[in-house]
Design a protein around this motif. Structure first.
Motif, mmCIF file in Angstrom:
data_model
loop_
_atom_site.group_PDB
_atom_site.id
_atom_site.type_symbol
_atom_site.label_atom_id
_atom_site.label_comp_id
_atom_site.label_asym_id
_atom_site.label_seq_id
_atom_site.Cartn_x
_atom_site.Cartn_y
_atom_site.Cartn_z
ATOM 1 N N ARG A 73 -0.606 9.216 1.910
ATOM 2 C CA ARG A 73 0.355 8.644 1.267
ATOM 3 C C ARG A 73 0.377 8.178 0.149
ATOM 4 N NH1 ARG A 73 4.287 6.744 4.957
ATOM 5 N NH2 ARG A 73 5.263 6.012 3.168
ATOM 6 N N LEU A 74 -0.374 7.445 0.234
ATOM 7 C CA LEU A 74 -1.333 6.630 -1.290
ATOM 8 C C LEU A 74 -1.355 7.873 -2.621
ATOM 9 C CD1 LEU A 74 -3.555 3.811 0.075
ATOM 10 C CD2 LEU A 74 -1.054 4.039 -1.622
ATOM 11 N N LEU A 75 -2.628 8.821 -1.700
ATOM 12 C CA LEU A 75 -2.821 10.179 -2.711
ATOM 13 C C LEU A 75 -1.278 10.320 -2.943
ATOM 14 C CD1 LEU A 75 -5.769 11.013 -1.557
ATOM 15 C CD2 LEU A 75 -5.709 9.488 -3.293
ATOM 16 N N GLY A 76 -0.340 10.418 -2.346
ATOM 17 C CA GLY A 76 1.027 11.097 -2.952
ATOM 18 C C GLY A 76 0.844 13.042 -2.734
ATOM 19 N N MET A 89 0.912 -1.165 0.427
ATOM 20 C CA MET A 89 -0.166 0.237 0.398
ATOM 21 C C MET A 89 0.563 0.934 -0.234
ATOM 22 S SD MET A 89 -2.868 -1.275 2.098
ATOM 23 C CE MET A 89 -4.366 0.037 1.527
ATOM 24 N N GLN A 90 2.008 0.591 0.378
ATOM 25 C CA GLN A 90 3.120 1.910 0.258
ATOM 26 C C GLN A 90 3.494 2.608 -1.807
ATOM 27 O OE1 GLN A 90 3.353 3.709 2.641
ATOM 28 N NE2 GLN A 90 2.531 1.824 3.972
ATOM 29 N N THR A 91 3.488 1.804 -2.096
ATOM 30 C CA THR A 91 3.393 1.619 -3.598
ATOM 31 C C THR A 91 2.233 3.563 -4.845
ATOM 32 O OG1 THR A 91 3.739 -0.437 -3.708
ATOM 33 C CG2 THR A 91 4.206 0.633 -5.578
ATOM 34 N N LYS A 92 3.230 3.988 -4.606
ATOM 35 C CA LYS A 92 2.101 5.184 -5.236
ATOM 36 C C LYS A 92 1.700 4.483 -6.908
ATOM 37 C CE LYS A 92 4.406 9.339 -3.461
ATOM 38 N NZ LYS A 92 4.988 10.302 -4.083
ATOM 39 N N ILE A 93 0.402 4.864 -6.326
ATOM 40 C CA ILE A 93 -0.760 5.014 -7.423
ATOM 41 C C ILE A 93 -0.882 5.242 -8.109
ATOM 42 C CG2 ILE A 93 -0.972 1.762 -6.068
ATOM 43 C CD1 ILE A 93 -3.631 3.274 -5.622
ATOM 44 N N PHE A 94 -1.034 6.159 -7.624
ATOM 45 C CA PHE A 94 -1.480 7.562 -8.628
ATOM 46 C C PHE A 94 -0.990 8.158 -9.514
ATOM 47 C CE2 PHE A 94 -5.062 6.469 -5.098
ATOM 48 C CZ PHE A 94 -5.979 6.248 -6.022
#
Ligand SMILES: Nc1ncnc2c1ncn2[C@@H]1O[C@H](COP(=O)(O)OP(=O)(O)O)[C@@H](O)[C@H]1O
Ligand SMILES: [Mg+2]
Lengths: 272, 110
Positions: B9-12, A267-272
């Protein structure tokens, strides 16, 4: 002063409570069990604890104070470890010694110890004031202990600066209380973050380990009884590296971990 | 990690705290190591500019003097765009230390 091959190693950190005394005790036992005649010197006169971590607190008769005053011989003050006779402790004297102790006094003590041992580990007090300076004056090389936290790293940097001006060399780093899961999720400064910032070679990596507390309760360093806990292995490896052996360092972010940690990592992996 | 942080974090939207820690340390250590307070930095910057200004005409707005740290060595880095070279002899010190050189709010550190 006659040239001697005895190494004198300062164990210091700047910040208190990062694991200097724990390292001194465990490294001392580990070195001794690897055949190195090891003396550990408690230079934290204000808050002495090395005797307690080594389980030697009840066997102290004389201290560095009596040795300096000339009221006992060094051999009478050095406390030999029963199970590990290659290790001996010179206990710190009364905290009031801080009022008069000079760098030359520490140098004198260490010169007295050197002929009988292969290595002298000096457990430094926290801070960068007199007590630390006294201890540093007696050492040729140093191990800086830090944890992956901003305050500890900043204080370590101050200490390294002072050691550099004293021309203490080499200076090596032990990174203590590493939490692999937090490092993997980048919620803790990484190993290379710290070594890059401090620009020191890494002598060891010690994980956060409950067994450290259990062993201090008993006054039996983890390295004493063949413990296989992560910290015990880490301390033994520090001892081997200090003797020049090449022992690979673990990568905390590649530890075997449970499903939860793996999912979290994903889930740390940025997907956006 | 709390759910809100995780989503950020996911959204940066939020950087990992280790990254923040590293940047903050690099900044604070550059100053710790140099042992210069901002006042002294500013004074030094002005004097450097004054000296250089005697020989070449500087674009004083584009100039910057800063401390940079790498591998435990801190370097003083001056970036002084030159407008044109002064002809002949350097200007005497008294004239060059003119009001041309304005104080800056704070010396930038990179
Ligand atoms: N790797 C570790 N894992 C868990 N606890 C640790 C570890 N290293 C040190 N500690 C604990 O941290 C505390 C401070 O350690 P200590 O060696 O006394 O620090 P210092 O001598 O630098 O002040 C002690 O309670 C010790 O048990
Ligand atoms: Mg201690």
């Amino acid at each position: 002063m006659t040239p001697s091959s005895t190494r004198t190693v300062l164990i210091c950190s700047g910040k208190g409570g990062v694991g200097k005394t724990t390292l001194t005790a465990n490294l001392g036992i580990a070195l001794a069990s690897q055949g190195v005649r090891t003396a550990v010197l408690d230079a934290d006169f204000g808050l002495r604890n090395l005797d307690l971590l080594l389980g030697l607190e009840n066997r102290i008769v004389y201290t560095a104070q009596e040795v300096l005053a000339g009221s006992c011989r060094l051999e009478q003050a050095m406390v030999k470890h029963k199970q590990e006779p290659n290790l001996a402790l010179l206990p710190a004297g009364n905290p009031r010694m801080l009022e008069w102790l000079q760098p030359e006094d520490m140098q004198k003590i260490v010169e007295l110890i050197k002929p009988h041992f292969d290595i002298v580990l000096i457990d430094a007090p926290a801070g960068i004031e007199g007590g630390f300076q006294n201890a540093a004056a007696a050492a040729e090389e140093a191990i800086v202990v830090t944890t992956p936290e901003v305050s500890a790293v900043r204080d370590a940097d101050r200490v390294i600066g002072l050691l550099n001006t004293r021309q203490v060399e080499p200076i090596q780093l032990v990174l203590n209380r590493v939490r692999p899961k937090m490092m993997a999720s980048q919620e803790m400064l990484g190993v290379t973050d710290v070594t890059d910032i401090l620009a020191l070679p890494l002598l060891g990596l010690v994980f956060e380990d409950e067994q450290v507390i259990v062993s201090t309760n008993r006054g039996e360093p983890l390295t004493l009884n063949g413990s296989q806990s992560p910290a015990a292995l880490a301390y033994r490896n520090v001892a081997r590296r200090l003797q020049g052996e090449e022992v690979p360092l673990p990568d905390p972010t590649k530890q075997r971990r449970g499903l939860r940690a793996t999912v979290r990592q994903l889930m740390q992996t940025k997907i956006f | 990690m709390p759910l809100r942080d995780l989503i950020d974090r996911l959204l940066g939207r939020q950087q990992a705290s280790a990254t923040t820690a590293k940047h903050r340390l690099q900044l604070v250590l550059a100053h710790d190591r140099s042992d210069l307070n901002p006042e002294l930095m500013e004074q030094m910057r002005r004097e450097i500019l004054e000296v250089v200004n005697r020989y070449v005409e500087l674009d004083l707005d584009g100039g910057a003097v800063s401390l940079e740290t790498e591998e435990r060595t801190t370097a003083l880095v001056a970036n002084l765009p030159i407008r044109r070279v002064r002809d002949g002899a350097p200007m005497p010190a008294s004239e060059a230390s003119s009001s041309e050189i304005k104080p800056v709010q704070e010396a930038p550190v990179s």
